[in-house]
Design a protein around this motif. Structure first.
Motif, PDB file in Angstrom:
ATOM      1  N   CYS A 149       0.848  -1.183   0.000  1.00  0.00           N
ATOM      2  CA  CYS A 149       0.000   0.000   0.000  1.00  0.00           C
ATOM      3  C   CYS A 149       0.886   1.236   0.000  1.00  0.00           C
ATOM      4  O   CYS A 149       2.037   1.186   0.453  1.00  0.00           O
ATOM      5  N   GLY A 150       0.359   2.342  -0.491  1.00  0.00           N
ATOM      6  CA  GLY A 150       1.083   3.601  -0.424  1.00  0.00           C
ATOM      7  C   GLY A 150       0.135   4.755  -0.619  1.00  0.00           C
ATOM      8  O   GLY A 150      -1.064   4.582  -0.900  1.00  0.00           O
ATOM      9  N   VAL A 151       0.683   5.962  -0.464  1.00  0.00           N
ATOM     10  CA  VAL A 151      -0.090   7.192  -0.656  1.00  0.00           C
ATOM     11  C   VAL A 151       0.700   8.102  -1.591  1.00  0.00           C
ATOM     12  O   VAL A 151       1.909   8.291  -1.416  1.00  0.00           O
ATOM     13  N   GLY A 172      -6.354  -4.892  -7.059  1.00  0.00           N
ATOM     14  CA  GLY A 172      -5.877  -3.661  -6.439  1.00  0.00           C
ATOM     15  C   GLY A 172      -6.997  -2.640  -6.393  1.00  0.00           C
ATOM     16  O   GLY A 172      -8.086  -2.851  -6.937  1.00  0.00           O
ATOM     17  N   ARG A 173      -6.742  -1.497  -5.744  1.00  0.00           N
ATOM     18  CA  ARG A 173      -7.783  -0.479  -5.683  1.00  0.00           C
ATOM     19  C   ARG A 173      -7.192   0.900  -5.395  1.00  0.00           C
ATOM     20  O   ARG A 173      -6.174   1.034  -4.710  1.00  0.00           O
ATOM     21  N   ASP A 188      -2.180  -2.467  -3.126  1.00  0.00           N
ATOM     22  CA  ASP A 188      -1.671  -3.666  -3.785  1.00  0.00           C
ATOM     23  C   ASP A 188      -1.032  -3.408  -5.137  1.00  0.00           C
ATOM     24  O   ASP A 188      -1.196  -2.359  -5.752  1.00  0.00           O
ATOM     25  N   LEU A 189      -0.222  -4.389  -5.530  1.00  0.00           N
ATOM     26  CA  LEU A 189       0.781  -4.185  -6.566  1.00  0.00           C
ATOM     27  C   LEU A 189       0.192  -3.825  -7.922  1.00  0.00           C
ATOM     28  O   LEU A 189       0.770  -3.022  -8.654  1.00  0.00           O
ATOM     29  N   SER A 190      -0.936  -4.430  -8.283  1.00  0.00           N
ATOM     30  CA  SER A 190      -1.499  -4.126  -9.594  1.00  0.00           C
ATOM     31  C   SER A 190      -1.906  -2.669  -9.698  1.00  0.00           C
ATOM     32  O   SER A 190      -1.856  -2.078 -10.778  1.00  0.00           O
ATOM     33  N   ALA A 191      -2.308  -2.068  -8.588  1.00  0.00           N
ATOM     34  CA  ALA A 191      -2.700  -0.658  -8.583  1.00  0.00           C
ATOM     35  C   ALA A 191      -1.493   0.266  -8.413  1.00  0.00           C
ATOM     36  O   ALA A 191      -1.432   1.339  -9.019  1.00  0.00           O
ATOM     37  N   MET A 192      -0.505  -0.149  -7.605  1.00  0.00           N
ATOM     38  CA  MET A 192       0.671   0.693  -7.387  1.00  0.00           C
ATOM     39  C   MET A 192       1.551   0.767  -8.633  1.00  0.00           C
ATOM     40  O   MET A 192       2.277   1.739  -8.818  1.00  0.00           O
ATOM     41  N   LEU A 310      -8.917  -9.464  -0.359  1.00  0.00           N
ATOM     42  CA  LEU A 310      -8.786  -9.297  -1.800  1.00  0.00           C
ATOM     43  C   LEU A 310      -7.878 -10.377  -2.374  1.00  0.00           C
ATOM     44  O   LEU A 310      -6.776 -10.588  -1.893  1.00  0.00           O
ATOM     45  N   ALA A 311      -8.362 -11.084  -3.398  1.00  0.00           N
ATOM     46  CA  ALA A 311      -7.511 -12.024  -4.129  1.00  0.00           C
ATOM     47  C   ALA A 311      -6.732 -11.249  -5.174  1.00  0.00           C
ATOM     48  O   ALA A 311      -7.307 -10.491  -5.955  1.00  0.00           O
ATOM     49  N   TYR A 312      -5.403 -11.445  -5.175  1.00  0.00           N
ATOM     50  CA  TYR A 312      -4.567 -10.706  -6.111  1.00  0.00           C
ATOM     51  C   TYR A 312      -4.724 -11.217  -7.533  1.00  0.00           C
ATOM     52  O   TYR A 312      -4.590 -10.465  -8.488  1.00  0.00           O
ATOM     53  N   MET A 313      -4.999 -12.503  -7.690  1.00  0.00           N
ATOM     54  CA  MET A 313      -5.287 -13.056  -9.013  1.00  0.00           C
ATOM     55  C   MET A 313      -6.471 -14.005  -8.881  1.00  0.00           C
ATOM     56  O   MET A 313      -6.703 -14.588  -7.825  1.00  0.00           O
TER      57      MET A 313
END
Length: 538
Positions: A149-151, A172-173, A188-192, A310-313
């Protein structure tokens, strides 16, 4: 023939019989003699003598899951926002980022890292607007200690093409407030995207600098075999550069991400990877996120939200990737924090084994934080091993108990006791830089299971000091098929040794205070805390 003889203190071999020899002898990079001191002296008559002087000799520690050299990337290239660095409030966060921005050319990135809101007085992450108040001339990105996660401030969002109407990616979200406006928080990574990558903004020069600093940190903690367990193609390129320069001073296992196979190994740089201390290991999959972000995938809801994570895949993609890697002959390490994620992975392994049986695959669940006992039993039947993350008990155990999982589930996070009882071989890890590479502190937590408030979280899951030591040495070697080469003090193995100033088996309540006196790698002393006499025996 010269060599070095070690004697004069306890020697914990970590071999299958838990042998406690009186002495060991090393020559070049190998252990060549083990047993009575007289026997070892006869074998190495001209050897130097290292008097343990009551200290304890053990095999060097092995990092079973981590992200070398992330700790140095945080300390040297990012703004360290961890509680360990003294960051205790959002004002501290803003002040540190502002100082960095003042030293950074307009338009260049300002990166904060290792932020843990549990250590802040406000108990929350900063917002996009608060980061905009630091600077609108710099893209600012602050990544959470979990790495999930990040901002971002407004300029960072714009740089990454994330707009108010951007749809959440799979797995991700982008968080929004009640008015539908982006808060800057990305999960999560797909969103970051690239902001979540280790190699983000790294070049060869900065990578070499971080590599050297992390190496010295690990060796000082008695770790001679480190791991980077999420290596995308750009990071593999940087590591290859290090491998081609010769011995880097520490041994490494790299875990390429699954998505680059089979091309990476058939026609890419993996097909002619340099032989030496930096080696390719298992392939890595990621099924879910982090408990602190509530993105670990659970079968029962989180205590305070009713959400199950949340499932990543999705299931079909996971099955495809597991089948592909299994068929290609790779070992798989799969990040599964939640029990629903572990269910998916175990289902996928069962199907892959049914279609293409392999006798000793050693596919591994990474973290397995809330694995149920029935899942541990299933691991035993499928030949799946686990690398647990007991450091969570100390760093976030109270949050697990009071806020995240509740009193029924929290005592069984990192269920090492169940794994031991069911005959599942396992390891323990720190997942640096999520928590720092401190093997003795990790072993202490695995033995005591004490949280920061003093609560004992799941006494039935405790390990003995010996079992915890084995989980960080010989079991860690076994988990990645290195047991014939390292992990115990036996004839013919690499002379990777650690001298401790006290015996963990004699003082289980004080293991965290034990210090590494010396670290030896491939027969050479590479770290010395205090000067010791190495010379002829008296």
């Amino acid at each position: 023939m010269t060599g070095t003889i070690f004697a004069g203190g306890a020697i914990l071999s970590m071999d299958a019989d838990d042998t406690r020899p009186e002495a060991i002898g090393i020559l070049a990079d190998r252990i060549v003699s083990v047993g009575a001191l007289s026997h070892v002296r006869n074998f190495l008559p001209n050897a130097a003598f290292c008097d343990l002087a009551g200290r304890v000799l053990i095999p060097a520690f092995i990092d079973s899951h981590g992200h070398f050299p992330d700790s140095a990337i945080v300390s040297l290239l990012r703004v360290d926002l961890s509680g360990r660095a003294g960051c205790r409030s959002l004002a501290d966060v803003r002040d540190r980022l502002a100082r960095k921005a003042a030293q950074t050319p307009s338009g260049d990135w300002v990166m904060g890292a290792a932020l843990d809101e549990c250590q802040l007085s406000e108990r929350r992450m900063p917002t996009r607007d608060e980061l905009d108040a630091v600077s609108t001339d710099h893209p600012i990105w602050v990544i959470h200690a979990s790495g999930h996660c990040g901002v971002a401030n407004s300029l960072a969002l714009a740089r990454q093409g994330i707009a108010e109407d951007s749809a959440d990616p799979d797995g991700g979200r982008f968080l929004r407030n009640s008015a539908g406006r982006l808060t800057g928080r990305i999960e999560d990574l797909s969103a970051m995207g690239e902001m979540g990558d280790t190699h983000f903004l790294l070049d060869d020069t900065s990578f070499q600098r971080c590599f050297a600093a992390a190496r010295e940190e690990y060796l000082a903690q008695g770790v001679t075999l480190a791991q980077n367990s999420w290596a995308a193609a750009p990071l593999l390129h940087l590591f290859r550069g290090m491998a081609e320069r010769g011995d880097p001073g520490i041994d490494l296992i790299l875990l390429p991400v699954a998505e680059i196979e089979p091309e990476f190994s058939r026609t890419g740089s993996g097909s002619n990877w340099p032989q030496g201390p930096i080696a390719l290991g298992p392939r890595k999959l990621l099924t879910d996120g982090s408990f602190l972000m509530h993105t670990a995938f659970l079968t029962m809801p989180y205590l305070d939200t009713g959400d199950t994570g949340l499932a990543y895949m999705d299931r079909s993609l996971l099955f495809y990737e597991v089948e592909k890697l299994h068929r290609l002959g790779f070992q798989i390490h799969c990040h599964c924090n939640g029990d629903a994620a572990s269910d998916m992975f175990l289902d996928a392994v069962e199907e892959a084994q049914s279609n293409d049986p392999r006798a000793d695959h050693r596919h591994t669940i990474i973290h397995g934080q809330v694995m149920r006992r029935d899942q541990i039993v299933r691991c035993a039947g499928l030949g799946v091993t686990v690398s647990f993350f007991p450091a969570h008990i100390w760093y976030w155990g109270d949050q697990h108990h009071d806020e995240i999982l509740g009193h029924a589930r929290a005592p069984h996070i990192s269920p090492t006791g169940w794994a031991e009882a069911e005959g599942v071989r396992f390891t323990i890890h720190n997942d640096a830089s999520v928590t720092p590479t401190r093997p003795l502190e990790l072993i202490h937590t695995t033995v005591s299971r004490r949280t920061q408030s003093g609560r004992v979280l799941g006494p039935e899951q405790r390990l003995s000091p010996l079992a915890a030591l084995r989980a960080h040495t010989i079991d860690a070697a076994w988990q990645v098929f290195y047991e014939e080469e390292r992990g115990s003090l036996e004839l013919g193995k690499l002379a990777d040794l650690v001298i401790l100033d006290a015996n963990p088996l004699s003082c289980p309540e004080a293991i965290a205070s034990i210090k590494v006196s010396e670290t030896w790698r491939r027969g050479a002393r590479v770290y010395q805390r205090n000067a010791t006499k190495v010379g002829e025996p008296a």
